[in-house]
Design a protein around this motif. Structure first.
Motif, short mmCIF file in Angstrom:
data_model
loop_
_atom_site.label_atom_id
_atom_site.label_comp_id
_atom_site.label_asym_id
_atom_site.label_seq_id
_atom_site.Cartn_x
_atom_site.Cartn_y
_atom_site.Cartn_z
N VAL A 1 0.84 -1.19 0.00
CA VAL A 1 0.00 0.00 0.00
C VAL A 1 0.89 1.25 0.00
O VAL A 1 2.02 1.22 0.47
N SER A 2 0.36 2.30 -0.53
CA SER A 2 1.04 3.59 -0.46
C SER A 2 0.98 4.08 0.99
O SER A 2 -0.08 4.02 1.63
N ARG A 3 2.09 4.52 1.51
CA ARG A 3 2.14 4.98 2.90
C ARG A 3 1.18 6.14 3.15
O ARG A 3 0.60 6.26 4.23
N THR A 4 0.98 6.98 2.16
CA THR A 4 0.13 8.16 2.34
C THR A 4 -1.27 8.00 1.76
O THR A 4 -2.10 8.88 1.93
N ASN A 5 -1.51 6.87 1.08
CA ASN A 5 -2.82 6.66 0.46
C ASN A 5 -3.22 5.18 0.62
O ASN A 5 -2.90 4.37 -0.23
N PRO A 6 -3.95 4.83 1.68
CA PRO A 6 -4.27 3.42 1.95
C PRO A 6 -5.21 2.78 0.93
O PRO A 6 -5.44 1.59 0.96
N GLN A 7 -5.75 3.57 0.01
CA GLN A 7 -6.61 3.03 -1.03
C GLN A 7 -5.83 2.59 -2.26
O GLN A 7 -6.39 2.04 -3.19
N SER A 8 -4.52 2.81 -2.28
CA SER A 8 -3.75 2.60 -3.49
C SER A 8 -2.51 1.75 -3.25
O SER A 8 -1.90 1.81 -2.17
N HIS A 9 -2.13 0.97 -4.28
CA HIS A 9 -0.88 0.21 -4.25
C HIS A 9 0.31 1.13 -4.53
O HIS A 9 1.44 0.79 -4.22
N THR A 10 0.07 2.23 -5.20
CA THR A 10 1.17 3.10 -5.62
C THR A 10 0.98 4.53 -5.14
O THR A 10 -0.07 4.93 -4.74
#
Length: 160
Positions: A151-160
């Protein structure tokens, strides 16, 4: 706001387990209204059987690497069955638990990527079945899975 990847994985597990049916190639029929997420069960709640509960926990993040973070989700699948013949309850319930364990494992192994949301999935434990005749005669056990995802550290909805 979109659901987090963690939430989408848990939803995928619940949906996967709701597909357990004899017509789908499994040994048991589990009505989809008996498969659900739960945080706690009220004592004295009358249950229909078989029932499958899905709970999750996630350890705190300890290592950040760039913007992308690998996380672990522990999913516990609790299976509960009852006896239909009180004269041989323990023997029948043990068999019912075993076939439902097999069905849950088969369902979970059908897509270990959890619809391309997970990096890996590992079955880490099958707990010893427990038998109880308190309130409602039943047997239960837990299957525990660790599911790795990114997961993206700043965006838990995204892999990138």
């Amino acid at each position: 706001m979109a659901d987090s990847i963690r939430e989408r994985i848990v939803q995928n597990v619940v949906t996967t387990l709701k597909a357990i049916s004899v017509s789908g190639g499994y040994k048991n029929d589990v009505p989809d209204d008996r498969v659900f997420r739960v945080t706690s069960i009220q004592n004295g709640t009358l249950l229909e059987f078989p029932t499958i509960f899905v709970r999750w926990s996630a350890p705190p993040l300890t290592i950040w690497q760039n913007e992308i973070v690998d996380r672990q989700l522990t999913v516990t699948i609790s299976i509960m069955v009852h006896d239909s013949d009180p004269t041989d309850a323990v023997s029948e319930m043990a068999g019912n638990v075993e076939t439902l364990i097999e069905d849950a494992q088969k369902a979970m192994e059908a897509d270990v990527s959890r619809d391309s949301l997970a990096i890996s999935q590992e079955e880490v434990e099958i707990r010893q079945p427990r038998f109880s005749d308190v309130f409602q005669a039943h047997a239960s056990t837990d299957l525990v899975y660790n599911i790795q995802y990114r997961v993206s550290r700043t965006n838990p909805q995204s892999h990138t």
